[in-house]
Structures are given as C-alpha cells and as structure tokens.
Design an enzyme around this catalytic site. Structure first.
Site, PDB file in Angstrom:
ATOM      1  N   GLY A  45       0.840  -1.192   0.000  1.00  0.00           N
ATOM      2  CA  GLY A  45       0.000   0.000   0.000  1.00  0.00           C
ATOM      3  C   GLY A  45       0.871   1.235   0.000  1.00  0.00           C
ATOM      4  N   GLN A  50       2.787   9.878   1.592  1.00  0.00           N
ATOM      5  CA  GLN A  50       4.092   9.215   1.587  1.00  0.00           C
ATOM      6  C   GLN A  50       4.944   9.600   0.385  1.00  0.00           C
ATOM      7  OE1 GLN A  50       2.214   5.110   2.305  1.00  0.00           O
ATOM      8  NE2 GLN A  50       4.171   4.960   3.355  1.00  0.00           N
ATOM      9  N   CYS A  98       5.928  -0.279   7.216  1.00  0.00           N
ATOM     10  CA  CYS A  98       5.509   0.876   6.426  1.00  0.00           C
ATOM     11  C   CYS A  98       6.704   1.376   5.629  1.00  0.00           C
ATOM     12  CB  CYS A  98       5.010   1.972   7.377  1.00  0.00           C
ATOM     13  SG  CYS A  98       4.492   3.478   6.536  1.00  0.00           S
ATOM     14  N   LEU A  99       6.485   1.700   4.364  1.00  0.00           N
ATOM     15  CA  LEU A  99       7.593   2.173   3.528  1.00  0.00           C
ATOM     16  C   LEU A  99       8.179   3.473   4.064  1.00  0.00           C
ATOM     17  CD1 LEU A  99       6.182   1.394  -0.053  1.00  0.00           C
ATOM     18  CD2 LEU A  99       7.819   0.051   1.286  1.00  0.00           C
ATOM     19  N   HIS A 140      -4.541   0.872   7.522  1.00  0.00           N
ATOM     20  CA  HIS A 140      -3.183   1.424   7.645  1.00  0.00           C
ATOM     21  C   HIS A 140      -3.025   2.636   6.714  1.00  0.00           C
ATOM     22  CE1 HIS A 140       1.378   0.899   7.872  1.00  0.00           C
ATOM     23  NE2 HIS A 140       1.215   1.747   6.862  1.00  0.00           N
ATOM     24  N   GLU A 141      -3.475   2.479   5.459  1.00  0.00           N
ATOM     25  CA  GLU A 141      -3.336   3.572   4.488  1.00  0.00           C
ATOM     26  C   GLU A 141      -4.234   4.749   4.846  1.00  0.00           C
ATOM     27  OE1 GLU A 141      -0.823   3.439   2.628  1.00  0.00           O
ATOM     28  OE2 GLU A 141      -0.497   1.320   3.083  1.00  0.00           O
ATOM     29  N   HIS A 144      -2.759   7.162   7.213  1.00  0.00           N
ATOM     30  CA  HIS A 144      -1.820   8.136   6.621  1.00  0.00           C
ATOM     31  C   HIS A 144      -2.554   9.411   6.204  1.00  0.00           C
ATOM     32  CE1 HIS A 144       1.997   6.049   6.510  1.00  0.00           C
ATOM     33  NE2 HIS A 144       1.482   5.001   5.906  1.00  0.00           N
TER      34      HIS A 144
HETATM   35 ZN   LIG Z   1       2.398   3.148   5.824  1.00  0.00          ZN
END
Ligand SMILES: [Zn+2]
Length: 184
Positions: A45, A50, A98-99, A140-141, A144
């Site tokens: 994701g 991000q 998470c990236l 999760h997304e 953000h």
């Molecule tokens: Zn993330």
C-alpha cells in the site's frame, strides 16, 4: 516514474490530507507513478502523503500475497476521498511495516472488517465492506490520510523499546533499497 518515499519526520506525514476533485492536476499520471513506486519498493500500500502530497488518495496491491491467498491475484485498487463508515468483525493483531518507516515492524491491533465509501481512479463511487488482509491494509493507508502512522497504535512500552530506531529515522537515517526523502 519512481517517486521518492517520504520517511518519518517529514511534516507531510503528520498532516490531515484534503479531498480532491477529478480536476486534480495530472491525477492519472500520479496514480500510475504511485503504483510503480509501491511495486518497486515491494509495498502492499502507498498513500499520497508518503510521496509528499497531502491529499486523500492511496493505492494498494495485494498480488504479492496471491501464492497463499489466490483471491489477491492481480488485486490492485485505488482509493480516492475514502470514508470509513463503520468497523465490524473483531479485533485482530498482526505485524505491520511501512515504507515510510523502513526497518520497523510491529504488531498492530485492528478490526478485521471495515465499511468504506471511496472513489476509484475514474471517480466511480464504491460502497463496500472490506475484510481479510485488505481490511488491515486499507486501515493502515487511511491512517496516513489523517496524519497517523502505525507506531501511533502500539503500546507505550513497545514504542519505548524501539525508540532508537524511531530516533534514527527522525535524524534521517533510513536504510532501505528504495529512494527516500528523509527529514534531514
Ligand atoms: Zn504506511
């Protein structure tokens, strides 16, 4: 085009993102770039904050799970202006990463069903109950878009235990094999 991924400490990750309209400049290209960036970084994701944009948009790609979960073969979805209507099912714990927080993996409790309304990349409206692994990823997304990251949802004790890793990220030390934009 691969976009740099903003890491923890970049202020955009703490902003509440804004809804967009179909007229948002170069939206199609942005969505394509986000898929490419996510895939290159082996993510499931990626949310617009991000990649430095405080807008309510995220993409998911669960194809990498399809060996074990065949229903996720070629499973890619774009979420624009999503809204969580309600949560359902029960609370489950599972490990997340998470990236934007390379090197950190922690168990996070989330509800295993979520009722969401959102627009896809063509601004077609969807209203659905999402379950399984997808429910975890979309929550999760979605976080953000509200300026939250998954370590906000772990215990104070766990956060204390990984303080060194968090501080290293905040100082701009991110070790990963994809392009990042660190806070310093
Ligand atoms: Zn993330």
């Amino acid at each position: 085009m691969i976009l740099p991924i903003y890491t923890l400490g970049q202020p955009v990750l703490r902003k509440v993102a804004e809804n967009i309209t179909p007229e948002y400049p170069n939206l199609k290209e942005l969505v394509e770039n986000m898929y490419e960036t996510m895939s290159k970084a082996d993510g499931v994701g990626l949310a617009a904050p991000q990649v430095g944009l405080p807008i309510r948009l995220f993409v998911i790609d669960l194809d990498c799970l399809s060996d074990e979960l065949p229903e996720y073969k070629d499973f890619r979805k774009t979420f624009i202006n999503p809204e969580i209507i309600e949560f359902g099912g029960e609370e489950e714990s599972d490990e997340e990463g998470c990236l934007s927080l390379p090197g950190i993996h922690e168990s996070v409790k989330r509800m295993n069903k979520v009722h969401m309304k959102y627009m896809d990349e063509n601004f077609t409206e969807h209203d659905e109950w999402i379950g399984g692994y997808e429910a975890r990823v979309v929550q999760h997304e979605y976080d953000h878009l509200d300026g939250k990251v998954f370590i906000d949802r772990i215990s104070t004790l766990r956060r204390q235990l990984i303080k060194g890793k968090i501080n290293a990220l905040l100082k701009g030390k991110a070790h990963c094999n994809y392009k990042v934009k660190t806070p310093r």
